[in-house]
Design a protein around this motif. Structure first.
Motif, PDB file in Angstrom:
ATOM      1  N   MET A   1       0.829  -1.212   0.000  1.00  0.00           N
ATOM      2  CA  MET A   1       0.000   0.000   0.000  1.00  0.00           C
ATOM      3  C   MET A   1       0.863   1.262   0.000  1.00  0.00           C
ATOM      4  SD  MET A   1      -2.988  -0.980  -0.438  1.00  0.00           S
ATOM      5  CE  MET A   1      -3.734   0.617  -0.313  1.00  0.00           C
ATOM      6  N   TYR A   2       1.938   1.274   0.792  1.00  0.00           N
ATOM      7  CA  TYR A   2       2.819   2.443   0.831  1.00  0.00           C
ATOM      8  C   TYR A   2       3.446   2.654  -0.546  1.00  0.00           C
ATOM      9  CZ  TYR A   2       6.374   5.754   2.284  1.00  0.00           C
ATOM     10  OH  TYR A   2       7.158   6.870   2.402  1.00  0.00           O
ATOM     11  N   THR A   3       3.974   1.575  -1.140  1.00  0.00           N
ATOM     12  CA  THR A   3       4.583   1.671  -2.471  1.00  0.00           C
ATOM     13  C   THR A   3       3.560   2.177  -3.482  1.00  0.00           C
ATOM     14  OG1 THR A   3       6.181  -0.080  -1.979  1.00  0.00           O
ATOM     15  CG2 THR A   3       5.718   0.351  -4.301  1.00  0.00           C
ATOM     16  N   PHE A   4       2.359   1.622  -3.442  1.00  0.00           N
ATOM     17  CA  PHE A   4       1.304   2.016  -4.390  1.00  0.00           C
ATOM     18  C   PHE A   4       0.953   3.500  -4.244  1.00  0.00           C
ATOM     19  CE2 PHE A   4      -3.202   2.644  -5.382  1.00  0.00           C
ATOM     20  CZ  PHE A   4      -3.199   2.286  -6.726  1.00  0.00           C
ATOM     21  N   THR A   5       0.765   3.966  -3.015  1.00  0.00           N
ATOM     22  CA  THR A   5       0.379   5.374  -2.826  1.00  0.00           C
ATOM     23  C   THR A   5       1.505   6.315  -3.244  1.00  0.00           C
ATOM     24  OG1 THR A   5       1.014   5.300  -0.488  1.00  0.00           O
ATOM     25  CG2 THR A   5      -1.303   4.924  -0.993  1.00  0.00           C
ATOM     26  N   GLN A   6       2.753   5.935  -2.975  1.00  0.00           N
ATOM     27  CA  GLN A   6       3.882   6.776  -3.387  1.00  0.00           C
ATOM     28  C   GLN A   6       3.994   6.824  -4.914  1.00  0.00           C
ATOM     29  OE1 GLN A   6       5.910   8.656  -1.157  1.00  0.00           O
ATOM     30  NE2 GLN A   6       4.160   8.051   0.059  1.00  0.00           N
ATOM     31  N   GLN A   7       3.804   5.678  -5.564  1.00  0.00           N
ATOM     32  CA  GLN A   7       3.885   5.631  -7.021  1.00  0.00           C
ATOM     33  C   GLN A   7       2.703   6.362  -7.654  1.00  0.00           C
ATOM     34  OE1 GLN A   7       4.478   1.475  -7.988  1.00  0.00           O
ATOM     35  NE2 GLN A   7       6.626   1.559  -7.393  1.00  0.00           N
ATOM     36  N   ALA A   8       1.542   6.331  -7.004  1.00  0.00           N
ATOM     37  CA  ALA A   8       0.379   7.066  -7.509  1.00  0.00           C
ATOM     38  C   ALA A   8       0.619   8.576  -7.451  1.00  0.00           C
ATOM     39  CB  ALA A   8      -0.868   6.706  -6.704  1.00  0.00           C
TER      40      ALA A   8
ATOM     41  N   ASN B   1       8.934   7.218  -7.937  1.00  0.00           N
ATOM     42  CA  ASN B   1       9.384   5.895  -8.355  1.00  0.00           C
ATOM     43  C   ASN B   1      10.144   5.247  -7.205  1.00  0.00           C
ATOM     44  OD1 ASN B   1      10.113   3.631  -9.764  1.00  0.00           O
ATOM     45  ND2 ASN B   1      11.552   4.671 -11.115  1.00  0.00           N
ATOM     46  N   VAL B   2       9.395   4.737  -6.217  1.00  0.00           N
ATOM     47  CA  VAL B   2       9.999   4.143  -5.027  1.00  0.00           C
ATOM     48  C   VAL B   2       9.337   2.793  -4.715  1.00  0.00           C
ATOM     49  CG1 VAL B   2      10.571   6.386  -4.006  1.00  0.00           C
ATOM     50  CG2 VAL B   2       8.423   5.279  -3.398  1.00  0.00           C
ATOM     51  N   ASP B   3      10.064   1.987  -3.960  1.00  0.00           N
ATOM     52  CA  ASP B   3       9.532   0.752  -3.388  1.00  0.00           C
ATOM     53  C   ASP B   3       9.800   0.802  -1.890  1.00  0.00           C
ATOM     54  OD1 ASP B   3       8.639  -0.744  -5.716  1.00  0.00           O
ATOM     55  OD2 ASP B   3      10.766  -0.903  -6.254  1.00  0.00           O
TER      56      ASP B   3
END
Length: 191
Positions: A46-53, A57-59
């Motif tokens: 969820m954190y990766t998804f919200t940051q990418q949204a 460009n992070v994981d």
């Protein structure tokens, strides 16, 4: 003689059963460990998804006692998160250069400890060393190459977190219960 030294005392099996029951009673069992790990894997996603949204460009990767399920209530263990910043090209060799990327060449010299590297700025339009200061955290070597200072992460985190910025060792945060460690992934393993 040696066999007698390694004999299990007769009370150990019953002590082991009692210990397992007690750990189970306080929630230290494989079911709880597995659920905690699953919950933290979902949090990573969820954190990766919200940051990418948001265009970053992070994981994200959780690590440490919280995600491993090896902490208990009352210990006030914080949540450790590694943030991999993926839009930076870390180069071991000049052949790793990529057009249009933020390229940094790993440089080793006599001043760096064994497991540390200097990050030299490389131009994004052609595979040549950057010769001018690009950002406020750049350091120019006496021979001309420009290096990225470790102050880059500290300054950027301070801008993002504002007045709530907390720094502890390599981590930056805005909350006592959260630690964020930023990393730049390498294309291949360093020697």
């Amino acid at each position: 003689m040696l066999q007698a030294m390694f004999r299990i005392p007769p009370f150990f099996p019953s002590l082991s059963v009692l210990l397992c029951r007690r750990l189970d009673a306080v929630g230290a069992n494989t079911l709880v460990f597995d659920r905690r790990r699953d919950a933290f894997l979902h949090r990573e996603t969820m954190y990766t998804f919200t940051q990418q949204a948001q265009g970053l460009n992070v994981d994200a990767f959780h690590f440490g006692s919280q995600s491993e399920g090896t902490t208990t209530s009352g210990l006030r263990s914080d949540t450790d998160t590694l943030i991999s910043v993926n839009d930076v090209n870390i180069m071991l060799h000049w052949s790793d250069w990529k057009r249009g990327m933020f390229n940094l060449l790993m440089v080793k010299d006599e001043s760096t400890p064994a497991q540390h590297y200097l990050l030299q700025r490389v131009r994004s339009d052609e595979p040549l060393p950057e010769r001018r200061v690009v950002g406020p955290d750049d350091v120019i070597d006496s021979q001309g190459p420009v290096f990225l200072s470790n102050l880059y992460v500290i300054r950027t985190s301070a801008e993002v977190f504002g007045a709530d910025h907390l720094r502890r060792g390599p981590s930056n945060s805005y909350d006592e219960d959260l630690d964020y460690v930023y990393a730049l992934p390498c294309n291949s393993l360093p020697p």
